[in-house]
Design an enzyme around this catalytic site. Structure first.
Site, PDB file in Angstrom:
ATOM      1  CD1 TRP A 206      -2.533   1.802   0.520  1.00 32.26           C
ATOM      2  CD2 TRP A 206      -1.869   1.963   2.658  1.00 32.26           C
ATOM      3  NE1 TRP A 206      -3.170   2.885   1.080  1.00 32.26           N
ATOM      4  CE2 TRP A 206      -2.780   3.011   2.388  1.00 32.26           C
ATOM      5  CE3 TRP A 206      -1.322   1.861   3.933  1.00 32.26           C
ATOM      6  CZ2 TRP A 206      -3.144   3.943   3.350  1.00 32.26           C
ATOM      7  CZ3 TRP A 206      -1.687   2.786   4.888  1.00 32.26           C
ATOM      8  CH2 TRP A 206      -2.594   3.811   4.595  1.00 32.26           C
ATOM      9  CG  ASP A 287      -2.123  -2.217   7.396  1.00 31.40           C
ATOM     10  OD1 ASP A 287      -3.254  -2.105   7.922  1.00 31.40           O
ATOM     11  OD2 ASP A 287      -1.721  -1.460   6.483  1.00 31.40           O
ATOM     12  CE  LYS A 323      -9.788   0.630   2.992  1.00 32.16           C
ATOM     13  NZ  LYS A 323      -9.376   1.253   1.773  1.00 32.16           N
TER      14      LYS A 323
END
Ligand code: KET
Length: 478
Positions: A206, A287, A323
């Protein structure tokens, strides 16, 4: 510089003393003298002289703007500040907004859209917010560590409520500013207590990971992850790089739904990754931004984290509710540090609080209450799981449809099945920068330049169009 700009003031006009004094630092109530005091502080004697003359000679306001402009040029401290490039992910949304073509499609940022390509607020979120309104809750500051009910709920969701690390009080959990803020806080902690240590980051990863560690002044290097030849995981390379890293490094791992590749290790591979991390006395740093979004199951998506914890390792985990609960702009998440003893967890937590206080003082309450209400209420919790399955299911449907469209339309014999084996919100298409540019410039398909598309922003109705764009870009652009 100032002199020529000041001379440009030529037409008769009155200096607007009040307004000018604001610009120059003398407050309204100080009047002309105050204004001049401000001028004396900020500009050269020559300029002072020029303005003083203007004061005496002109009346009206028309010139005021020009005088101000001249001063603004002279007093700027920002000459050395260059324009920053747009963010590779969030900048895509800005470019999308500016496009007026009806065909445009935003597959840049990883944000869930409905089949009509509209943002989605989960029903459980609305219900939780109604509950909050009914209770008439206040807006007092939270403690530095955040909302206690949220911290309890989030750790239980991640590790499982029955996990011994929770029962033994070995987890330091701090509510923080979503996934990014939680990563940043942990990075600051690493920088402070392990200044010699390096963080290992997957290649690719990311985009913001590197920014986060750079800004926290934590050195990092990459481990191999994606193999373009197999369009799969470079497992050998990954293991070799983690093994070769200096003992005691921090290894950043995506808990599930690796961003951007959509390729996760198998359970057997996770075991081997844990072996080498343990052997090298590294610390895993997960993460977890997509729990529940990869498989549709919260527990399944926490497999990797729980495996490492079960092995008795000390582990960092950053969590995000952007999300899976669609709480993107509420900035709600947490940093969890699993320690080998409760007393260590208390110490670590106290230091995380100490780092958070001067950065942002304490976290926002709204999202924390939503999560606490949803996770803490068995009915809402059940409804959330259903909605999450629906979201994950919709993404799986468009994934399948995109594969079908590509396979039907592309007569070159290229195998597109990698799209089906990737999981989570994204597909890593393998399109290079020039091909990605073509997607945007010619087809109005907005995506990141690493070839990643967010399937969460795609509808079944748009799959054929997207397939045409991909085929054209892939075959006709080098
Ligand atoms: N980790 C990963 C892997 C991740 O993809 C994101 C967000 C985050 C953390 C942080 O999310 P937060 O909203 O701070 O909880 N990714 C999407 C959005 C972004 O880039 O900020 C994305 O990749 O599109």
């Amino acid at each position: 510089m100032m002199a020529s700009a000041a001379f440009a003031v030529s037409s008769p006009a009155a200096p607007a003393v009040d307004a000018r004094s604001k610009v120059l630092g003398g407050g309204k109530s100080q009047g002309r003298n105050g204004c001049r005091a401000g001028i004396t502080r900020k500009v050269s004697g020559f300029c002072l002289h020029m303005l003083w003359n203007l004061d005496l000679q002109y009346s009206g306001v028309a010139n005021f703007g020009r005088v101000m402009m001249a001063l603004a040029v002279d007093v700027t401290r920002f000459d050395g500040v260059p324009t920053a490039p747009p963010d590779p992910i969030l900048g895509v949304s800005e470019a999308f907004k500016a496009d007026t073509n009806d065909l445009k499609l935003n597959l840049g940022v990883g944000a869930y859209r409905t089949e009509d390509l509209q943002p989605y607020v989960l029903n459980v979120v609305k219900k939780a917010e109604n509950l909050m309104l009914e209770k008439g809750e206040n807006k007092e500051y939270l403690p530095i560590e955040g909302l206690a009910a949220f911290n309890k709920a989030t750790a239980e969701l991640l590790f499982g409520a029955d996990n011994p690390v929770i029962k033994q009080g070995r987890v330091a959990t701090l509510q923080s500013l979503s996934g990014t803020g939680s990563l940043r806080l942990a990075a600051a902690f690493i920088q402070r207590y392990f200044p010699e240590a390096k963080v290992l980051i997957s290649s690719p990863t990311w985009g913001n990971h590197k920014n986060i560690f750079n800004d926290a002044r934590v050195p990092w290097s990459e481990y191999r992850y994606y193999d373009p030849k197999t369009v799969g995981l470079d497992f050998e390379g990954m293991i070799a790089d983690i093994e070769a890293a200096p003992e005691g490094s921090f290894v950043l791992l995506h808990g599930c739904a690796h961003n951007p590749t959509g390729i996760d290790p198998t359970p057997e591979q996770w075991e081997k990754i844990a072996d080498v991390i343990q052997e090298k006395k590294h610390t895993p740093f997960f993460d977890v931004a997509y729990q529940g979004f990869a498989s549709g199951s919260l527990d399944e998506d926490a497999f990797s984290v729980r495996l490492f914890v079960q092995r008795g390792m000390e582990v960092f985990v950053a969590q995000s509710y952007s999300k899976n609960l669609g709480l993107y702009s509420e900035r709600i998440g947490a940093i969890n540090v699993v320690c080998s003893a409760p007393e260590l967890a208390n110490r670590v937590k106290s230091q995380l609080k100490r780092l958070a206080r001067p950065m942002y003082s304490n976290p926002p309450i709204h999202g924390a209450r939503i999560v606490a209400n949803v996770v803490g209420d068995p009915t809402l919790f059940g409804e959330w799981k259903e909605e999450m399955k629906e979201m994950a299911g919709r993404i799986k449907n468009v994934r399948q449809k995109l594969y079908d469209s590509l396979s039907a339309k592309d007569k070159s014999g290229k195998d597109w099945s990698f799209i089906l084996s990737q999981i989570g919100m994204f597909s890593y298409t393998g399109l290079n920068k020039a091909q990605s540019d073509n997607m945007t410039d010619k087809w109005h398909v907005y995506m990141t330049k690493d070839g990643r598309i967010s399937l969460a922003g795609l509808s079944l109705a748009k799959c054929d169009y997207l397939a045409d764009a991909i085929i054209d870009s892939f075959h006709n652009v080098n």
